[in-house]
Scaffold this motif. Structure first.
Motif, short mmCIF file in Angstrom:
data_model
loop_
_atom_site.label_atom_id
_atom_site.label_comp_id
_atom_site.label_asym_id
_atom_site.label_seq_id
_atom_site.Cartn_x
_atom_site.Cartn_y
_atom_site.Cartn_z
N VAL A 1 0.83 -1.21 0.00
CA VAL A 1 0.00 0.00 0.00
C VAL A 1 0.86 1.27 0.00
CG1 VAL A 1 -0.30 0.10 2.52
CG2 VAL A 1 -2.04 1.09 1.02
N GLU B 1 -1.91 -0.62 11.34
CA GLU B 1 -2.16 -0.63 9.90
C GLU B 1 -3.66 -0.58 9.60
OE1 GLU B 1 0.21 -0.38 7.18
OE2 GLU B 1 1.04 0.45 9.02
N ARG C 1 -4.72 3.02 10.24
CA ARG C 1 -4.17 3.86 9.17
C ARG C 1 -5.01 3.70 7.90
NH1 ARG C 1 -2.00 2.97 4.70
NH2 ARG C 1 -0.61 4.44 3.73
N THR C 2 -5.30 2.48 7.53
CA THR C 2 -6.09 2.23 6.33
C THR C 2 -7.48 2.84 6.46
OG1 THR C 2 -4.85 0.23 5.82
CG2 THR C 2 -7.05 0.42 4.84
N HIS C 3 -8.10 2.64 7.60
CA HIS C 3 -9.45 3.18 7.82
C HIS C 3 -9.45 4.70 7.70
CE1 HIS C 3 -13.52 3.46 9.38
NE2 HIS C 3 -13.07 4.41 10.18
N TYR D 1 -8.29 6.20 3.92
CA TYR D 1 -9.07 5.88 2.73
C TYR D 1 -10.56 6.03 3.01
CZ TYR D 1 -4.61 4.26 0.99
OH TYR D 1 -3.31 4.21 0.60
#
Length: 153
Positions: A34, A65, A68-70, A73
């Motif tokens: 990513v 992680e 962070r992704t939540h 994005y």
């Protein structure tokens, strides 16, 4: 845009000191995907976090992680907007990580004018240090893009 390979971690030394990266976890290469999509490379601090936290506390690495992704994005913003906002937030703190998110903003389609507009907003609330730091960051991004354009593919 590519990034010159930052110095590699001495994985053997880290493993000797803190132990191996946990079995059963996504590989460090998988975790880095990513970041490579976003930036074109995995920043050294991220690689260190993967290696060290992945050995000592892999559960918190998973949680980090996932959070962070939540957060990075959201359905309500496109990636260019996300990266411009993060660039501005980090510039307000004069954080060196603002450069990384400037890279990500450019890769997501941000123009020089959009980055400068963010710098100008930061100037209103953070003053000349943000304006100066922002100009330095844009100069660095120009240098990186020029170097990448000259590199053989």
């Amino acid at each position: 845009m590519s990034h010159p390979n930052p110095p590699a971690l001495d994985a053997r030394l880290l493993e000797k000191a803190i132990g191996p990266y946990a079995d059963g976890q996504p590989s460090q290469d998988e975790r880095g995907k990513v970041y490579r999509e976003l930036l074109g490379f995995v920043p050294p601090r991220i690689r260190s976090r993967f290696q060290i936290t992945g050995a000592i506390d892999p559960r918190i690495l998973d949680l980090q992680e996932a959070a962070r992704t939540h957060a990075m994005y959201p359905d309500c913003f496109d990636q260019k907007t996300v990266q411009l906002m993060i660039f501005g937030m980090l510039l307000m703190d004069l954080s060196d990580a603002a450069t990384i998110h400037g890279v990500a903003a450019r890769r997501a389609g941000a123009s020089w004018q959009e980055l400068q507009a963010v710098i100008s907003m930061c100037y209103l609330f953070r003053g000349l240090p943000a304006a100066n730091r922002g100009a330095d960051i844009l100069a660095e991004l120009v240098r990186r893009e020029d170097t990448a354009a000259e590199s053989p593919k």
